[in-house]
Design a protein around this motif. Structure first.
Motif, mmCIF file in Angstrom:
data_model
loop_
_atom_site.group_PDB
_atom_site.id
_atom_site.type_symbol
_atom_site.label_atom_id
_atom_site.label_comp_id
_atom_site.label_asym_id
_atom_site.label_seq_id
_atom_site.Cartn_x
_atom_site.Cartn_y
_atom_site.Cartn_z
ATOM 1 N N ILE A 348 1.035 -1.065 0.183
ATOM 2 C CA ILE A 348 -0.016 0.284 -0.013
ATOM 3 C C ILE A 348 0.686 1.181 0.066
ATOM 4 C CG2 ILE A 348 -1.683 1.278 1.636
ATOM 5 C CD1 ILE A 348 -2.719 -1.374 2.239
ATOM 6 N N ALA A 349 2.048 1.303 0.951
ATOM 7 C CA ALA A 349 2.785 2.285 0.674
ATOM 8 C C ALA A 349 3.341 2.645 -0.567
ATOM 9 C CB ALA A 349 4.106 1.869 1.560
ATOM 10 N N HIS A 350 3.781 1.568 -1.491
ATOM 11 C CA HIS A 350 4.236 1.622 -2.966
ATOM 12 C C HIS A 350 2.935 2.289 -3.594
ATOM 13 C CE1 HIS A 350 4.517 0.245 -7.214
ATOM 14 N NE2 HIS A 350 5.964 0.435 -6.787
ATOM 15 N N ASP A 351 1.626 2.045 -3.342
ATOM 16 C CA ASP A 351 0.791 2.778 -4.126
ATOM 17 C C ASP A 351 0.578 4.043 -3.821
ATOM 18 O OD1 ASP A 351 -0.264 0.395 -5.456
ATOM 19 O OD2 ASP A 351 -1.710 -0.238 -3.923
ATOM 20 N N PHE A 352 0.804 4.414 -2.407
ATOM 21 C CA PHE A 352 0.842 5.977 -1.812
ATOM 22 C C PHE A 352 1.718 6.480 -2.815
ATOM 23 C CE2 PHE A 352 -1.461 5.504 2.491
ATOM 24 C CZ PHE A 352 -2.583 5.524 1.969
ATOM 25 N N LEU A 353 3.125 6.059 -3.005
ATOM 26 C CA LEU A 353 4.055 6.814 -3.791
ATOM 27 C C LEU A 353 3.600 6.818 -5.315
ATOM 28 C CD1 LEU A 353 7.130 4.931 -2.240
ATOM 29 C CD2 LEU A 353 6.424 7.313 -1.708
ATOM 30 N N SER A 354 2.770 5.911 -5.759
ATOM 31 C CA SER A 354 2.454 5.802 -7.202
ATOM 32 C C SER A 354 1.418 6.981 -7.183
ATOM 33 C CB SER A 354 1.883 4.730 -7.745
ATOM 34 O OG SER A 354 2.816 3.577 -7.605
ATOM 35 N N ALA A 355 0.316 7.235 -6.259
ATOM 36 C CA ALA A 355 -0.691 8.235 -6.128
ATOM 37 C C ALA A 355 -0.019 9.554 -6.275
ATOM 38 C CB ALA A 355 -1.762 8.030 -5.228
ATOM 39 N N MET A 356 0.950 9.536 -5.658
ATOM 40 C CA MET A 356 1.779 10.968 -5.587
ATOM 41 C C MET A 356 2.240 11.395 -6.796
ATOM 42 S SD MET A 356 3.826 11.227 -1.896
ATOM 43 C CE MET A 356 2.757 10.633 -0.112
ATOM 44 N N MET A 357 2.802 10.358 -7.467
ATOM 45 C CA MET A 357 3.586 10.819 -8.688
ATOM 46 C C MET A 357 2.676 10.882 -9.910
ATOM 47 S SD MET A 357 6.726 10.877 -7.786
ATOM 48 C CE MET A 357 5.886 11.668 -6.099
ATOM 49 N N ALA A 358 1.596 10.051 -9.917
ATOM 50 C CA ALA A 358 0.549 9.927 -11.149
ATOM 51 C C ALA A 358 -0.215 11.247 -11.291
ATOM 52 C CB ALA A 358 -0.198 8.839 -11.245
ATOM 53 N N SER A 359 -0.459 11.781 -12.574
ATOM 54 C CA SER A 359 -1.256 12.942 -12.709
ATOM 55 C C SER A 359 -2.752 12.602 -12.987
ATOM 56 C CB SER A 359 -0.791 13.679 -13.961
ATOM 57 O OG SER A 359 -0.956 12.824 -15.097
ATOM 58 N N GLU A 360 -3.053 11.349 -12.937
ATOM 59 C CA GLU A 360 -4.555 10.873 -12.888
ATOM 60 C C GLU A 360 -4.549 9.571 -12.687
ATOM 61 O OE1 GLU A 360 -5.859 11.710 -16.972
ATOM 62 O OE2 GLU A 360 -4.303 10.219 -17.856
ATOM 63 N N PRO A 361 -5.804 8.791 -12.342
ATOM 64 C CA PRO A 361 -5.914 7.656 -12.053
ATOM 65 C C PRO A 361 -5.422 6.850 -13.291
ATOM 66 C CG PRO A 361 -7.720 8.794 -11.464
ATOM 67 C CD PRO A 361 -7.055 9.747 -12.052
ATOM 68 N N PRO A 362 -4.732 5.578 -13.209
ATOM 69 C CA PRO A 362 -4.484 4.922 -14.168
ATOM 70 C C PRO A 362 -5.490 4.271 -15.005
ATOM 71 C CG PRO A 362 -4.129 3.584 -12.319
ATOM 72 C CD PRO A 362 -4.597 4.956 -11.812
ATOM 73 N N LYS A 363 -5.765 4.225 -16.235
ATOM 74 C CA LYS A 363 -6.943 3.744 -17.099
ATOM 75 C C LYS A 363 -6.832 2.060 -16.721
ATOM 76 C CE LYS A 363 -7.312 7.195 -20.515
ATOM 77 N NZ LYS A 363 -6.487 8.173 -20.085
ATOM 78 N N SER A 364 -7.747 1.538 -17.028
ATOM 79 C CA SER A 364 -7.851 0.014 -16.893
ATOM 80 C C SER A 364 -7.065 -0.709 -17.981
ATOM 81 C CB SER A 364 -9.350 -0.668 -17.092
ATOM 82 O OG SER A 364 -9.804 -0.454 -18.429
ATOM 83 N N ARG A 365 -6.342 -1.920 -17.692
ATOM 84 C CA ARG A 365 -5.540 -2.531 -18.658
ATOM 85 C C ARG A 365 -6.157 -2.382 -19.923
ATOM 86 N NH1 ARG A 365 -3.889 -7.987 -17.308
ATOM 87 N NH2 ARG A 365 -2.632 -7.684 -19.147
ATOM 88 N N ASP A 366 -7.320 -2.627 -20.069
ATOM 89 C CA ASP A 366 -7.880 -2.835 -21.258
ATOM 90 C C ASP A 366 -8.227 -1.647 -21.947
ATOM 91 O OD1 ASP A 366 -9.190 -5.490 -22.656
ATOM 92 O OD2 ASP A 366 -11.136 -4.347 -22.789
ATOM 93 N N GLU A 367 -8.280 -0.810 -21.496
ATOM 94 C CA GLU A 367 -8.089 0.579 -21.942
ATOM 95 C C GLU A 367 -6.780 0.978 -22.649
ATOM 96 O OE1 GLU A 367 -11.144 3.706 -20.390
ATOM 97 O OE2 GLU A 367 -10.379 2.699 -18.610
#
Length: 375
Positions: A348-367
């Motif tokens: 979850i800590a890794h996810d928090f770091l990713s959320a801080m770095m990303a400019s928007e939510p990631p699209k689904s894999r299928d998108e």
């Protein structure tokens, strides 16, 4: 008789690095830093530049049930040992948070007083304030575009901090420090419990009013939060509807554990984002949000929680918000089995770091990469 090589054989002997390469750390070896990140004692190195600091707050002397979260920072770092900055891209995010231009560093643990809560809470505030004052590592052009530049009172970029707790009381000194840089902030609070309860009216001292169940109430008293915060995962026993009324007075709306079944993950995410808007937001996650069947190592476990996967999915939906900091708290490794709670917390800590770095939510894999049917 001890065997000895002739001197000539020593001269021809190949050195380890010539034969096998650099002395690299394995997943289970080397100094203990979060995800094998660079480590520094940042509190005594004020010129150390970074964009995100990982700091431990080993504090657990305001707990109401099972103590042990002072070992949480070490436990989470142990849980992170299979994570690595050189291998951090995931299918879920479609990115590697360590390769987006930000310097992320483990700044160690704050050496907290274990006998005087008033001193320990002041130490945490002073340490967090010190980290916020460090120079950012990114260049001037990138710093000018950083979200913290637009949100801070001084118009300057400030590092963000991912805190490893510790019991949940650590959020009070964190909010005090953040207030000096950003003013009041909103909070997205993942927890089984409200943590907004009013202190007992007959509390014997000012310090005894501050516990891991009342710290948000105190933060509200001190004007540290905006009247736009939200809980996720609430399922604790309460005295009645009055607890919810008090919670709303403190500034929170509730998304309960059951809501995820009734309205779905996407609506949970929508409500969180809509309620917070463009406010500077602090993310705080008590590991007891997750069902104790998946994360047993916590001080006040409550049955019927969200799964680790559900929590991770919601965090992905928060990417791109004005996140000024985050924490993971109440990990008490003594109650763990096979490090499963520590591993979940580290992920979850890794996810928090990713959320801080990303400019928007990631699209689904299928998108991102549509499934190609071969029929």
């Amino acid at each position: 008789m001890r065997f000895k090589l002739p001197i000539d054989d020593f001269s021809r002997h190949t050195a380890y690095t010539d034969k096998y390469g650099l002395q690299s750390d394995l997943g289970y070896t080397g100094p203990l830093s979060f995800s094998h990140l660079d480590y520094a004692r940042c509190l005594q190195e004020p010129e150390q530049a970074f964009d995100v600091a990982v700091i431990g707050m080993p504090f657990d002397t305001t707990t109401s049930y099972r103590p042990g979260a002072r070992f949480g920072p070490t436990g989470i770092r142990v849980g992170s040992r299979r994570q690595h900055g050189e291998r951090a891209w995931t299918l879920s995010w479609g990115l590697d948070p360590y390769k987006l231009g930000a310097k992320i560093m483990d700044c160690g643990d704050i050496p907290l007083n274990a006998y005087d809560n008033a001193i320990a809470i002041d130490q945490m505030e002073a340490a967090y304030e010190s980290l916020l004052a460090h120079p950012v590592a990114k260049g001037a052009e990138a710093a000018a575009k950083d979200v913290t530049t637009a949100l801070s009172k001084d118009g300057q970029a400030h590092p963000r901090v991912l805190t490893l707790g510790g019991d949940h009381t650590i959020v009070l000194p964190i909010l005090r420090a953040l207030n000096k840089v950003y003013g009041p902030v909103s909070v997205i609070h993942f927890d089984a419990h409200l943590d907004t309860w009013a202190p007992a009216p007959n509390a014997p001292s000012a310090q005894s009013r501050i516990t891991h169940g009342s710290f948000f109430y105190i933060a509200h008293e001190e004007g540290l939060m905006r009247n736009a915060s939200i809980h996720g995962g609430i399922r604790c026993k309460m005295s009645g509807e009055a607890d919810i009324t008090n919670d709303e007075d403190v500034g929170f709306k509730v998304v309960s554990t059951d809501d995820i079944d009734d309205i779905g993950i996407q609506e949970v995410i929508r409500r969180m984002r809509a309620h917070i808007g463009d406010n500077p937001v602090y993310l705080s996650l008590d590991i007891d949000t997750i069902d104790p069947g998946m994360a047993p190592a916590t001080g006040t476990p409550e049955a019927g929680g969200w799964t680790t996967r559900e929590v991770k999915r919601i965090i992905r939906g928060l990417a791109g918000m004005n996140i000024v900091g985050a924490d993971i708290v109440e990990v008490a490794p003594a109650y763990d089995h096979a490090d499963i709670t520590s591993i979940a917390a580290a992920d979850i800590a890794h996810d928090f770091l990713s959320a801080m770095m990303a400019s928007e939510p990631p699209k689904s894999r299928d998108e991102r990469r549509p499934w190609a049917s071969e029929l």
